[in-house]
Write a protein that holds these residues in place. Structure first.
Motif, mmCIF file in Angstrom:
data_model
loop_
_atom_site.group_PDB
_atom_site.id
_atom_site.type_symbol
_atom_site.label_atom_id
_atom_site.label_comp_id
_atom_site.label_asym_id
_atom_site.label_seq_id
_atom_site.Cartn_x
_atom_site.Cartn_y
_atom_site.Cartn_z
ATOM 1 N N PRO A 1 0.834 -1.213 0.000
ATOM 2 C CA PRO A 1 0.000 0.000 0.000
ATOM 3 C C PRO A 1 0.863 1.255 0.000
ATOM 4 N N LEU A 2 0.429 2.242 -0.761
ATOM 5 C CA LEU A 2 1.190 3.489 -0.834
ATOM 6 C C LEU A 2 1.271 4.183 0.515
ATOM 7 N N GLU A 3 0.251 4.006 1.357
ATOM 8 C CA GLU A 3 0.296 4.580 2.710
ATOM 9 C C GLU A 3 1.469 4.006 3.496
ATOM 10 N N ASP A 4 1.777 2.724 3.262
ATOM 11 C CA ASP A 4 2.917 2.113 3.950
ATOM 12 C C ASP A 4 4.231 2.670 3.413
ATOM 13 N N ARG A 5 4.291 2.929 2.119
ATOM 14 C CA ARG A 5 5.506 3.527 1.555
ATOM 15 C C ARG A 5 5.719 4.933 2.115
ATOM 16 N N PHE A 6 4.631 5.655 2.279
ATOM 17 C CA PHE A 6 4.733 6.976 2.893
ATOM 18 C C PHE A 6 5.351 6.878 4.285
ATOM 19 N N GLN A 7 4.889 5.922 5.095
ATOM 20 C CA GLN A 7 5.438 5.760 6.438
ATOM 21 C C GLN A 7 6.934 5.446 6.379
ATOM 22 N N LYS A 8 7.343 4.590 5.447
ATOM 23 C CA LYS A 8 8.761 4.257 5.325
ATOM 24 C C LYS A 8 9.579 5.484 4.937
ATOM 25 N N ILE A 9 9.037 6.303 4.047
ATOM 26 C CA ILE A 9 9.737 7.536 3.663
ATOM 27 C C ILE A 9 9.921 8.436 4.880
ATOM 28 N N MET A 10 8.853 8.625 5.629
ATOM 29 C CA MET A 10 8.928 9.549 6.760
ATOM 30 C C MET A 10 9.859 9.047 7.856
ATOM 31 N N TYR A 11 9.940 7.750 8.044
ATOM 32 C CA TYR A 11 10.799 7.225 9.104
ATOM 33 C C TYR A 11 12.236 6.966 8.662
ATOM 34 N N LEU A 12 12.454 6.707 7.366
ATOM 35 C CA LEU A 12 13.767 6.227 6.941
ATOM 36 C C LEU A 12 14.516 7.152 5.991
ATOM 37 N N ALA A 13 13.840 8.120 5.384
ATOM 38 C CA ALA A 13 14.508 8.955 4.389
ATOM 39 C C ALA A 13 15.660 9.744 5.003
ATOM 40 N N ARG A 14 16.721 9.872 4.209
ATOM 41 C CA ARG A 14 17.891 10.661 4.581
ATOM 42 C C ARG A 14 18.106 11.720 3.509
ATOM 43 N N PRO A 15 19.013 12.660 3.721
ATOM 44 C CA PRO A 15 19.241 13.681 2.687
ATOM 45 C C PRO A 15 19.575 13.086 1.321
ATOM 46 N N GLU A 16 20.219 11.923 1.283
ATOM 47 C CA GLU A 16 20.532 11.295 0.005
ATOM 48 C C GLU A 16 19.278 10.977 -0.801
ATOM 49 N N ASN A 17 18.170 10.756 -0.116
ATOM 50 C CA ASN A 17 16.930 10.411 -0.802
ATOM 51 C C ASN A 17 16.224 11.627 -1.408
ATOM 52 N N ILE A 18 16.639 12.829 -1.021
ATOM 53 C CA ILE A 18 16.011 14.037 -1.550
ATOM 54 C C ILE A 18 16.707 14.377 -2.869
ATOM 55 N N ARG A 19 16.135 13.916 -3.972
ATOM 56 C CA ARG A 19 16.775 14.049 -5.280
ATOM 57 C C ARG A 19 16.734 15.483 -5.789
ATOM 58 N N GLU A 20 15.578 16.129 -5.654
ATOM 59 C CA GLU A 20 15.418 17.514 -6.100
ATOM 60 C C GLU A 20 14.563 18.271 -5.100
ATOM 61 N N VAL A 21 14.760 19.584 -5.063
ATOM 62 C CA VAL A 21 13.911 20.478 -4.273
ATOM 63 C C VAL A 21 13.514 21.645 -5.172
ATOM 64 N N TRP A 22 12.216 21.954 -5.179
ATOM 65 C CA TRP A 22 11.670 23.062 -5.964
ATOM 66 C C TRP A 22 10.964 24.041 -5.022
ATOM 67 N N VAL A 23 11.146 25.318 -5.275
ATOM 68 C CA VAL A 23 10.452 26.361 -4.522
ATOM 69 C C VAL A 23 9.798 27.322 -5.517
ATOM 70 N N GLN A 24 8.500 27.506 -5.371
ATOM 71 C CA GLN A 24 7.741 28.428 -6.222
ATOM 72 C C GLN A 24 8.001 28.127 -7.713
ATOM 73 N N GLY A 25 8.084 26.847 -8.038
ATOM 74 C CA GLY A 25 8.260 26.452 -9.425
ATOM 75 C C GLY A 25 9.675 26.552 -9.952
ATOM 76 N N GLU A 26 10.651 26.792 -9.089
ATOM 77 C CA GLU A 26 12.058 26.880 -9.502
ATOM 78 C C GLU A 26 12.859 25.784 -8.803
ATOM 79 N N LYS A 27 13.703 25.087 -9.563
ATOM 80 C CA LYS A 27 14.570 24.060 -8.966
ATOM 81 C C LYS A 27 15.698 24.749 -8.207
#
Length: 455
Positions: free
Chosen positions: A424-450
């Motif tokens: 379930p995607l809800e379970d993947r969300f939980q794994k992201i919130m508990y396990l994600a590290r900065p390496e997992n943040i591939r891109e960040v966009w603010v107000q439509g700008e990378k």
């Protein structure tokens, strides 16, 4: 069909309310040239294929790769930007020693604009790399360095809300680090407000001046009164610390015969653009005043574990209608990541509910109904932060800014344990919130700008 500047195709998670998340599976997110989400199209919508046929293969089109997901950018409601230079240091000493031996001498160095530039550029870049698209910053007492921080936010693409700190009371502040006097503190604050408002006129994502008494003990009555008047005159955001620790909470009660919340309100410092950090010792009456005035709590769970002498009853304050978001409190908190702070928020709430003193019977050990879930902690880090700042951020909904993190769960050095394609995607969300590290943040966009991309 409208013309869009960006189209993203993929699965996203956003808060529906404090307790529930929306799973937007394989939706199209259509962003206009102002960086606002103009339209969100589910696969069942007849327009879905039309938009795909029009934009697929163009520079405007972005399809998430397998294992990638979208989260709203995080909103950090409490950061001491100059303290990034000491993050991780001296967290084993009492608060008074931490301030006077480490923090105040460090902040005093920001009279040197070269030093300030070095630290602030790194601080803003580090926050962006951790998925923080909006940050509410304390700077220092130095007007020029505080304006510099706002300029760096503007240049790097982060939505920054910046405050020139006021510390004018000669009896409570060290001689080497304080405002010259009350008149100068107020004039410097007004000059700062005007400079940042001018900067904001040419900044797409927005930068905002914030009226910032460090906390009641650092300010004279005249300064607090004058700051309230400046906030009203220029309709600015306001930030301070409130009822953080036994000492600070007790000091204000002895000085004014009332709690922080009511003292701050008397000076015109509570309102729908006000964010007060910590607030561990708010009474029910204080919480009702916060809810009535629209004042928000900047909840700093990691920092509270070191310096607040308590666990804040977040669930109780949420149930009373108080707006609440998350703060890292760099450097009273060691981590710039709101992932880390969301995790700690959940853990601290469970400790409050279950109790920690094993000499007491289980039924007497904790505070019932105190725990929060990760869904609620995610809400605090995103939508709750946006509501606290009265800005259209923190949600992936039409009319909100395109502030997002692209989370890659398949990064070789930080791969998340996802093996079942039917999980379930809800379970993947939980794994992201508990396990994600900065390496997992591939891109960040603010107000439509990378603004950040991890190689």
């Amino acid at each position: 069909m409208s013309h869009y500047t960006l189209i993203f195709q993929g699965t996203a998670f956003s808060s529906k309310n404090p307790k529930e998340i929306n799973v937007l599976q394989e939706h199209l997110f259509c962003i206009n040239d102002e960086g606002i989400i103009e339209k969100i199209v589910p696969p069942t919508d007849p327009e879905y294929e039309k938009i795909l046929n029009t934009y697929e293969g163009t520079e405007a089109f972005h399809r998430l790769a397998e294992g990638q997901f979208l989260l709203p950018g995080f909103v950090d409601l409490h950061v001491h930007a100059p303290q990034w230079a000491q993050a991780g240091n001296a967290l084993d000493v009492p608060l008074y020693d931490w301030l006077h031996t480490y923090t105040f001498p460090l902040e005093a160095k920001f009279s040197d604009l070269d030093f300030a530039k070095t630290v602030y550029e790194d601080a803003v870049s580090s926050m962006l790399a951790n998925g923080t698209t909006t940050a509410l910053y304390f700077a220092t007492v130095h007007k020029d360095a505080s304006i510099l921080l706002a300029k760096i936010c503007a240049e790097k693409g982060q939505r920054g809300l910046v405050g020139k700190v006021v510390m004018d009371d000669p009896e409570q502040n060290p001689s080497y680090y304080r405002d010259v006097d009350t008149k100068t503190a107020l004039q410097d604050t007004e000059d700062f407000i005007l400079a940042v408002k001018e900067l904001n006129e040419t900044t797409k994502q927005g930068v905002y001046p914030v009226v910032t008494p460090r906390f009641i003990p650092s300010c004279t009555d005249d300064a607090l009164k004058g700051l309230g008047e400046l906030a009203a005159k220029y309709d600015t955001h306001i930030q301070s610390h409130c009822s953080e620790s036994d000492w600070e909470h007790g000091y204000v009660k002895e000085r004014f015969g009332k709690n922080d919340a009511f003292a701050l309100n008397d000076f015109g410092l509570l309102g729908d653009k006000s964010v007060m950090a910590h607030c561990n010792f708010l009474s029910n009456e204080d919480a009702e005043l916060f809810a009535k005035t629209g004042t928000a709590i900047g909840h700093c769970p990691i920092s509270n574990g070191y310096f607040a002498n308590s666990v804040i009853p977040i669930a109780r304050f949420l149930s009373r209608g108080v707006e609440i978001g998350l703060g890292s409190d760099i450097s009273g908190g060691f981590s710039p990541s709101l992932f880390d702070n969301a995790r700690q928020a959940v853990m601290s709430s469970r400790m409050l509910e279950d109790g920690v003193n094993t000499s007491l019977p289980a039924g007497e050990r904790g505070v019932p109904h105190s725990r929060i879930t990760m869904n609620e902690a995610f809400y605090l880090a995103t939508a709750g932060g946006g509501e606290s700042l009265s800005l259209p951020i923190g949600r992936l909904e039409e009319g909100y800014a395109w502030d997002v993190q692209v989370i890659d769960t398949m990064v070789p050095t930080a791969k998340l344990p996802i093996y079942d394609k039917n999980e379930p995607l809800e379970d993947r969300f939980q794994k992201i919130m508990y396990l994600a590290r900065p390496e997992n943040i591939r891109e960040v966009w603010v107000q439509g700008e990378k603004v950040h991309m991890r190689q």
